[in-house]
Write an enzyme that holds these catalytic residues in place. Structure first.
Site, PDB file in Angstrom:
ATOM      1  N   ARG A  70      26.048 -60.966 -38.077  1.00 46.36           N
ATOM      2  CA  ARG A  70      26.571 -61.170 -39.941  1.00 46.36           C
ATOM      3  C   ARG A  70      25.391 -59.488 -40.240  1.00 46.36           C
ATOM      4  O   ARG A  70      24.658 -59.077 -39.503  1.00 46.36           O
ATOM      5  CB  ARG A  70      25.299 -61.975 -40.082  1.00 46.36           C
ATOM      6  CG  ARG A  70      25.531 -63.862 -39.881  1.00 46.36           C
ATOM      7  CD  ARG A  70      24.758 -64.581 -40.261  1.00 46.36           C
ATOM      8  NE  ARG A  70      23.679 -64.766 -38.980  1.00 46.36           N
ATOM      9  CZ  ARG A  70      22.621 -63.987 -39.210  1.00 46.36           C
ATOM     10  NH1 ARG A  70      21.937 -63.646 -40.437  1.00 46.36           N
ATOM     11  NH2 ARG A  70      21.790 -64.312 -38.388  1.00 46.36           N
ATOM     12  N   TYR A 198      33.651 -61.217 -39.021  1.00 46.06           N
ATOM     13  CA  TYR A 198      32.761 -62.253 -38.111  1.00 46.06           C
ATOM     14  C   TYR A 198      31.808 -63.835 -38.970  1.00 46.06           C
ATOM     15  O   TYR A 198      32.294 -63.851 -40.221  1.00 46.06           O
ATOM     16  CB  TYR A 198      31.577 -61.151 -37.668  1.00 46.06           C
ATOM     17  CG  TYR A 198      30.394 -61.681 -37.329  1.00 46.06           C
ATOM     18  CD1 TYR A 198      30.898 -62.248 -35.869  1.00 46.06           C
ATOM     19  CD2 TYR A 198      29.085 -62.164 -38.063  1.00 46.06           C
ATOM     20  CE1 TYR A 198      29.966 -63.384 -35.707  1.00 46.06           C
ATOM     21  CE2 TYR A 198      28.238 -63.588 -37.829  1.00 46.06           C
ATOM     22  CZ  TYR A 198      28.466 -63.577 -36.661  1.00 46.06           C
ATOM     23  OH  TYR A 198      27.647 -64.143 -35.230  1.00 46.06           O
ATOM     24  N   LYS A 207      26.965 -70.461 -43.708  1.00 46.24           N
ATOM     25  CA  LYS A 207      25.933 -70.084 -43.538  1.00 46.24           C
ATOM     26  C   LYS A 207      26.051 -69.235 -44.985  1.00 46.24           C
ATOM     27  O   LYS A 207      24.795 -69.947 -46.146  1.00 46.24           O
ATOM     28  CB  LYS A 207      25.008 -68.587 -43.167  1.00 46.24           C
ATOM     29  CG  LYS A 207      24.959 -68.324 -42.152  1.00 46.24           C
ATOM     30  CD  LYS A 207      24.243 -68.915 -41.273  1.00 46.24           C
ATOM     31  CE  LYS A 207      24.074 -68.866 -39.630  1.00 46.24           C
ATOM     32  NZ  LYS A 207      22.847 -70.173 -38.896  1.00 46.24           N
ATOM     33  N   HIS A 227      17.835 -74.488 -41.679  1.00 43.24           N
ATOM     34  CA  HIS A 227      18.660 -74.163 -40.572  1.00 43.24           C
ATOM     35  C   HIS A 227      17.543 -75.516 -39.087  1.00 43.24           C
ATOM     36  O   HIS A 227      17.071 -74.007 -38.775  1.00 43.24           O
ATOM     37  CB  HIS A 227      17.785 -72.416 -40.390  1.00 43.24           C
ATOM     38  CG  HIS A 227      18.541 -71.386 -39.171  1.00 43.24           C
ATOM     39  ND1 HIS A 227      18.013 -70.505 -39.143  1.00 43.24           N
ATOM     40  CD2 HIS A 227      19.676 -71.839 -38.898  1.00 43.24           C
ATOM     41  CE1 HIS A 227      18.834 -69.246 -38.488  1.00 43.24           C
ATOM     42  NE2 HIS A 227      20.066 -70.821 -38.466  1.00 43.24           N
ATOM     43  N   SER A 249      17.586 -67.516 -35.493  1.00 45.49           N
ATOM     44  CA  SER A 249      18.797 -67.130 -34.488  1.00 45.49           C
ATOM     45  C   SER A 249      18.794 -66.789 -32.772  1.00 45.49           C
ATOM     46  O   SER A 249      18.122 -65.932 -33.135  1.00 45.49           O
ATOM     47  CB  SER A 249      19.865 -66.349 -35.692  1.00 45.49           C
ATOM     48  OG  SER A 249      19.656 -66.450 -36.395  1.00 45.49           O
ATOM     49  N   CYS A 251      17.710 -68.496 -30.641  1.00 49.39           N
ATOM     50  CA  CYS A 251      16.658 -68.745 -29.735  1.00 49.39           C
ATOM     51  C   CYS A 251      17.173 -70.159 -29.075  1.00 49.39           C
ATOM     52  O   CYS A 251      15.680 -70.727 -28.917  1.00 49.39           O
ATOM     53  CB  CYS A 251      14.931 -68.434 -31.047  1.00 49.39           C
ATOM     54  SG  CYS A 251      14.711 -67.211 -31.245  1.00 49.39           S
ATOM     55  N   ASP A 276      22.911 -76.018 -36.138  1.00 49.12           N
ATOM     56  CA  ASP A 276      22.484 -75.271 -36.819  1.00 49.12           C
ATOM     57  C   ASP A 276      21.929 -75.661 -38.058  1.00 49.12           C
ATOM     58  O   ASP A 276      20.953 -75.215 -38.755  1.00 49.12           O
ATOM     59  CB  ASP A 276      23.347 -74.184 -36.594  1.00 49.12           C
ATOM     60  CG  ASP A 276      23.631 -72.943 -37.305  1.00 49.12           C
ATOM     61  OD1 ASP A 276      22.070 -72.600 -36.813  1.00 49.12           O
ATOM     62  OD2 ASP A 276      23.834 -72.495 -38.142  1.00 49.12           O
ATOM     63  N   ARG A 365      31.206 -65.728 -29.811  1.00 51.30           N
ATOM     64  CA  ARG A 365      30.890 -66.609 -29.893  1.00 51.30           C
ATOM     65  C   ARG A 365      31.479 -68.013 -29.276  1.00 51.30           C
ATOM     66  O   ARG A 365      32.254 -67.383 -29.079  1.00 51.30           O
ATOM     67  CB  ARG A 365      30.263 -66.772 -31.319  1.00 51.30           C
ATOM     68  CG  ARG A 365      29.077 -66.017 -32.292  1.00 51.30           C
ATOM     69  CD  ARG A 365      28.537 -67.115 -32.074  1.00 51.30           C
ATOM     70  NE  ARG A 365      27.499 -66.379 -32.855  1.00 51.30           N
ATOM     71  CZ  ARG A 365      26.224 -66.649 -33.580  1.00 51.30           C
ATOM     72  NH1 ARG A 365      25.834 -67.793 -33.029  1.00 51.30           N
ATOM     73  NH2 ARG A 365      25.492 -65.875 -33.784  1.00 51.30           N
TER      74      ARG A 365
END
Ligand code: OXD
Ligand code: MN
Length: 580
Positions: A70, A198, A207, A227, A249, A251, A276, A365
């Protein structure tokens, strides 16, 4: 036109006039359409086939090496008033943003196919769900959207019924980082994204819609778009407690969402509702109810292994798309932390050479349907969502922040969320390992001014009769030698058990200046090699350093100026007073 919705057909016509595609395809979300797109991308090289014996239906996509994460510095919230976007967002005036984007989109789909992708965020029949349409020139985006959302005819029917939808326009453009923008127009329910393929920049349902636009809509309509992962924890008596948890993000949200309880927890099970994003609505019964607006995972591959997340590994054996991972000699996907095998090609398709860095990109990913996950909860489809008993905030902090603490009440919990901080990761471009404040893990995702967002959070104290309890966890404490002090992963179950016992009033806690922590024997440590002294360190509150942290929190809050809720300053004063 393929729809009875006038607004949609007029918009598609306008976009086609501007972007000049060679053809327009309305996506129905069928398997046949998916297979057709995959075949086409195998032909163009956009997708590469992985080993179909070991990984049937799995493909690899290699993105442009300049387009792997991102881009927060190129992401804008375009509200009429700059203060509505707040200091937490990049802002551009809507007219300026539109004229910039119109120039970029002008003729950009010449020779390309324009796909019209209707999608629904949330169960197709849930009143809590919201729809959107993404127009894109990327077939990679279309196949990802089919896994990540309820995409196609059913969503279009809902749009024709409800009439409200978010308009998302995306083009990969020339993939030139100098010609890349992710623009949000919350007042118009519009997203425009140019120059990146992406995930977080291009799969607009995720998002851009489900967090940035949805958070703005949620404030107007009295709910929250967060989130957060959502899990159901079932005890041996078959009772389920649902928890929503926010971490920045990369974690470990996906790992926590798919946790397998350790052997010393027979009869316990963790059910995955989402990893998420979480939409939270006050229910008629005075509780807070959650849906996962997504239908799939777009997870970080590195670190996903048999010891860290066996459920994720199992779900990636079929029907998954991998982006920027490495491959082994027999063409299986590979990333650091997956297995002892050696990769032969790195994420850029070069012969693997450790001198070039990791084999898989650190932000590589996988995309896969949530239904592939062994711990998938059928409650993910419930139109009402699931009732939330606890909200957990967390971050990646090497020092200071204890393994777990509970906020004194909702207002204090909002301060805890608002002051969250974490060391940065590879999910966004920029330096990693730097501590930054990431309130509610929403720093890159809140579609409006944080000051008003916190006020909105505070207002739930009046909207709910049974407020969830609020906790903070930190799995990432390190000792003087730089080793993690807590084993993490499945063992986090022990902390979750304490949390649900707090929710049902079954365990006491010690009161400290910053919140409640477990009493020394309250965490179940059976079959775990943790010395009591280490546990004490994991739970201790260092008054002096916390006083410094509270000063930093004060500075952070004050950046939000006149719109900051006074309650947060009162809460900060109260804690700081206990530490001095
Ligand atoms: C994500 C992120 O992709 O938070 O989920 O970056
Ligand atoms: Mn995320």
């Amino acid at each position: 036109m393929n729809t009875t919705n006038q607004e949609l057909s007029a918009w598609v016509t306008d976009v086609a006039r501007l972007t000049q595609p060679e053809q327009i395809v309305w996506c129905d979300g069928s398997q046949a359409e998916y297979d057709r797109l995959v075949a086409q991308m195998l032909e163009t090289g956009d997708l590469l086939e992985l080993n179909q014996q070991t990984h049937p239906g799995c493909y690899l996509h290699r993105s442009d090496p300049q387009d792997v994460a991102r881009v927060e510095h190129l992401t804008f919230i375009c509200t009429s008033e700059q203060d509505d976007a707040g200091p937490n967002n990049n802002w551009m005036a809507p007219s300026e943003a539109h004229s910039k984007m119109d120039k970029l989109f002008d003729g950009c789909m010449r020779g390309r196919t324009m796909y019209v992708v209707p999608y629904c965020m949330g169960p197709i029949d849930s009143p809590l769900s919201r729809c959107g349409v993404e127009i894109t020139d990327s077939p990679y985006v279309v196949v990802n959207m089919r896994m990540m959302t309820r995409m196609g005819s059913a969503a279009l029917q809902r749009i024709e019924r409800d009439r409200v939808f978010v308009k998302g326009l995306h083009s990969t453009g020339e993939l030139d980082p100098e010609r890349r923008f992710i623009m949000h127009f919350p007042e118009e329910l519009q997203i425009q994204s140019y120059g990146s393929g992406y995930g977080g920049n291009a799969l607009l349902g995720k998002k851009c819609h489900a967090l940035r636009i949805a958070s703005y809509q949620a404030r107007q309509e009295g709910w929250l778009a967060e989130h957060m992962l959502i899990v159901g924890i079932e005890n041996p008596q078959g009772e389920k407690t649902y928890i929503a948890a926010a971490f920045p993000s990369a974690c470990g949200k996906t790992n926590l969402a798919m946790l397998i309880p350790p052997a010393s927890y027979p009869g316990w099970k963790v059910w995955t509702v989402g990893d998420d994003i979480c939409w939270l609505h006050p229910g008629d019964d005075g509780r807070l109810w959650a849906i996962n607006p997504e239908a799939g995972f777009f997870g970080v591959a590195p670190g996903t292994g048999a010891s860290t997340n066996p459920n994720a590994l199992a779900m990636l054996n079929k029907d998954a798309i991998f982006t920027n991972v490495a491959v082994t000699a027999d063409n299986q996907p590979w990333w650091e932390g997956k297995s002892d095998e050696r990769p032969v090609k790195d994420w850029q398709g070069r012969d693997y050479d450790p001198a070039n860095g990791p084999a898989a990109h650190p932000n590589s990913r996988f995309t896969v349907s949530i239904k592939n996950c062994p711990s998938y909860s059928p409650e993910s489809e419930a139109a009402t969502g699931v009732p939330i008993s606890a909200i957990v905030f967390g971050g990646r902090r090497e020092s200071l922040v204890p393994l777990v603490f509970e906020a004194f009440d909702w207002q204090h919990g909002v301060l805890v969320g608002a002051s969250m901080a974490s060391e940065t990761t590879a999910a966004a471009t920029g330096a990693t390992g730097v501590v930054r404040r990431d309130p509610m893990a929403m720093k890159p995702f809140c579609g409006y001014n944080f000051a008003e967002y916190w006020q909105h959070w505070l207002s739930f104290a009046d909207k709910l009769d049974r407020l969830p309890r609020i906790f903070h966890v930190n799995w990432f404490r390190k000792d003087e030698q730089g080793r993690f002090m807590w084993p993490g992963f499945g063992e986090n179950m022990r902390v979750l058990e304490w949390i649900i016992n707090r929710c049902s009033g079954q365990t006491d806690a010690s009161q400290t200046a910053i919140g409640y922590v477990p009493e020394s024997n309250a965490l179940n440590l059976s079959e775990l090699d943790i010395e009591p002294a280490l546990l004490q360190r994991l739970l201790e509150i260092d008054q002096q350093n916390w006083a410094v942290e509270l000063d930093h929190i004060r500075e952070h809050l004050e950046r939000f100026g006149a719109r900051l809720p006074a309650t947060l300053i009162e809460q900060q004063d109260n804690i700081a007073g206990k530490l001095s």
